[in-house]
Design an enzyme around this catalytic site. Structure first.
Site, PDB file in Angstrom:
ATOM      1  N   ALA A   1       0.817  -1.220   0.000  1.00  0.00           N
ATOM      2  CA  ALA A   1       0.000   0.000   0.000  1.00  0.00           C
ATOM      3  C   ALA A   1       0.847   1.264   0.000  1.00  0.00           C
ATOM      4  CB  ALA A   1      -0.925   0.003   1.212  1.00  0.00           C
ATOM      5  N   HIS A   2       1.981   1.223   0.722  1.00  0.00           N
ATOM      6  CA  HIS A   2       2.686   2.497   0.955  1.00  0.00           C
ATOM      7  C   HIS A   2       3.527   2.971  -0.232  1.00  0.00           C
ATOM      8  CE1 HIS A   2       6.986   1.389   1.792  1.00  0.00           C
ATOM      9  NE2 HIS A   2       6.439   0.193   1.846  1.00  0.00           N
TER      10      HIS A   2
ATOM     11  N   CYS B   1      27.936   3.754   0.843  1.00  0.00           N
ATOM     12  CA  CYS B   1      27.882   4.514   2.090  1.00  0.00           C
ATOM     13  C   CYS B   1      26.459   4.757   2.562  1.00  0.00           C
ATOM     14  CB  CYS B   1      28.572   5.851   1.908  1.00  0.00           C
ATOM     15  SG  CYS B   1      30.235   5.671   1.291  1.00  0.00           S
TER      16      CYS B   1
END
Lengths: 413, 125
Positions: free
Chosen positions: A204-205, A328
């Site tokens: 959903a997100h 990094c």
């Protein structure tokens, strides 16, 4: 209009919840708190109705029947259930699985776990544009291959795999086909009525809904069987036990319905912004676009800036929120495995930036981003000995770099 | 990655960026690191007739700590003689810039760059 910094261009990581979605969710965090599994009173009846309405919304957004949708906690869980559930159910047919090296870790790590329990997995290398060569996939298929898993849209480089062709191949060979569609909703208009896909994972997100909820599509005709991975209560017809989070499910339903309704007007606008971004960056020398530009969602642009180191680039452009293929910025200290798999060298993988746009991205934000990148890349290249070598016509890749040990010997001679 | 204010200051306002003529006999050039490792430093010193470093320039491909480490040593080198220059230790650089443990290699590289520049200058004399 004043620009608000930092600018969010990391929508493949997660999206801002749409206010329309939030409005639908709120009542289920306050008044409508009933457990949808409670059959004996109106509190439960109300939330059960809301859950089933959301199931219809999700199903209709992807061209499925609502009975084919199972709620989960997110795409990662959906993928785990699909792969482990199908592999363990069908293991008597064979124990060979196929996936792609550029899949999300939810797939790759699940495959590793299945290898540990006795399955064999082939990890195909995609072409340098990020796409699968269908003939290479076909030749990886064995008599004991039971499942193939391919993502619809790659999360790093945004390329779209030919799901229809891969699905047809799977049908022909009687192989179960799982598709990770976490990055596809609202970006590709597709229908599972037509696509030959057996299992599909959703989140959903990634499309303006809440975090912590997803779904798995399990085809009914022809019927696909799974062994449940989470037990206790028999929710979701036994596929996935656990009390349903009504508010999140309601949010996912609304997000998927909006995605389906708005896609035709959203795609051209976002594509125009993405193309402006690309054009604006193309005034910078020595940039490399990662992934095919034609078979790609308009929300994504992934670019490597040669002779600039990734982490210092991220530091320089902190006014925009983006992802980098640089070691990094990741927990693993490795450069992006996706870019490595499509043949990018370490330096280009380290200096890559993924810009991912959303329905909330504005023209002003893209203009600002273009200016920022032009300025900061120029500044870092003024600092870069590699850029100086390149400008002096020295081939940086064939230059004899002295590794630590060798240099010590030279110094002490 | 959270950096100290000193690293951010050197990163945003690097000192002595540039190049000296590497063919000039009074200039020593050291280039250390490798692109595949993510860090390359080029450090140059200009040494006066009396053996004092009167100018220092650098260019660095690398993370913020690598840029800051090389920027810092160009400041420290000016006014020193060659023996004093070679006494600069990576631990002093790391301490001054408050480098986190994962960035100590940047200070090691800066120390290596000084040694390489001095060695290159000496090889010309």
């Amino acid at each position: 209009m004043s620009l608000k910094l930092p600018i969010y261009l990391d929508n493949s990581a997660t999206t801002k919840i749409d206010p329309r979605v939030l409005d639908k969710m709120m009542p289920f965090l306050t008044e409508e708190f009933g457990n949808p599994a409670s059959r004996s009173h109106s509190f439960g009846w109300t939330t059960d109705k809301a859950v089933e309405h959301a199931r219809e919304q999700v199903a209709s957004a992807v061209g499925a029947d609502s009975k084919e949708i199972i709620w989960t906690s997110g795409a990662t869980e959906s993928i785990n259930l699909a792969l482990k559930g199908a592999a363990s159910f069908y293991q008597d047919r064979g124990r060979h699985l196929i996936t792609i090296k550029t899949e999300h870790k939810a797939t790759l790590d699940t495959m590793r776990e299945l290898e540990r329990t006795g399955f064999e997995v082939t990890y195909l290398t995609p072409e340098t544009n990020g796409l699968i060569d269908l003939s290479k996939l076909a030749s990886a298929i064995r008599v004991d291959t039971i499942l193939i898993s391919v993502m619809y849209v790659n999360n790093e480089i945004g390329v779209i795999q030919d799901i229809e062709a891969i699905g047809s191949l799977c049908r022909e060979k009687n192989i179960i086909f799982h598709v990770d569609a976490a990055q596809a909703i609202g970006k590709i208009d597709f229908s599972l009525e037509k696509l030959p896909v057996d299992l599909m994972s959703f989140s959903a997100h990634k499309c303006y809904g809440p975090k912590g909820v997803g779904a798995l599509y399990v085809r009914r005709r022809p019927r696909i069987r799974l062994l449940a991975q989470i037990h206790g209560g028999g929710h979701e017809r036994g596929f996935r036990s656990g009390t349903l989070p009504t508010h999140q499910i309601v949010g996912m339903g609304e997000a998927f319905e909006i995605a389906k309704t708005d896609i035709s007007k959203e795609l051209p606008r976002i594509k125009k912004l993405r193309d402006n971004l690309l054009t604006g960056l193309q005034s910078i020398e020595e940039i490399y676009v990662n992934g095919d530009m034609k078979h790609r969602v308009p929300h994504n642009l992934n670019v490597s800036f040669n002779y600039v180191e990734g982490e210092s680039l991220i530091m320089a452009i902190k006014d925009i929120a983006v992802s980098s293929g640089s070691a990094c910025t990741s927990a693993s200290l490795e450069p992006s495995y996706v870019l490595r798999a499509i043949g990018r060298n370490d330096e280009l993988a380290h200096s890559s930036i993924r810009f991912s746009l959303s329905r909330f991205t504005t023209e002003e934000e893209i203009e600002y981003t273009v200016r920022l990148l032009n300025d900061k890349v120029a500044k870092l290249r003024d600092l870069s000995p590699l850029w100086e070598m390149f400008k002096d016509g020295i081939d940086v890749s064939s230059y004899e770099w002295q590794e630590h040990g060798e240099r010590d010997i030279i110094l002490h001679n | 990655m959270s950096y100290s204010n000193k690293v951010i200051d050197h990163y945003e306002h690097p000192r002595n960026v540039g190049a000296l003529n590497k063919d000039d006999p009074s200039v020593g050039t050291g280039m250390v690191g490798a692109p595949a490792c993510g860090d390359v430093m080029k450090l140059q010193i200009k040494v006066s007739d009396s053996g004092i470093i009167e100018d220092a320039k650098f260019k660095t491909y690398g993370c913020g700590s690598a840029i800051a480490s090389s920027s810092l040593v160009t400041e420290w080198l000016k006014g020193k003689n060659l023996d004093e220059a070679q006494m600069i230790k990576n631990s002093q650089i790391a301490e001054e810039l408050e480098l986190p443990p994962v960035k100590i290699h940047c200070s090691v590289l800066a120390e290596d760059a000084i040694k390489a520049a001095v060695a290159n200058y000496r090889s010309k004399h």
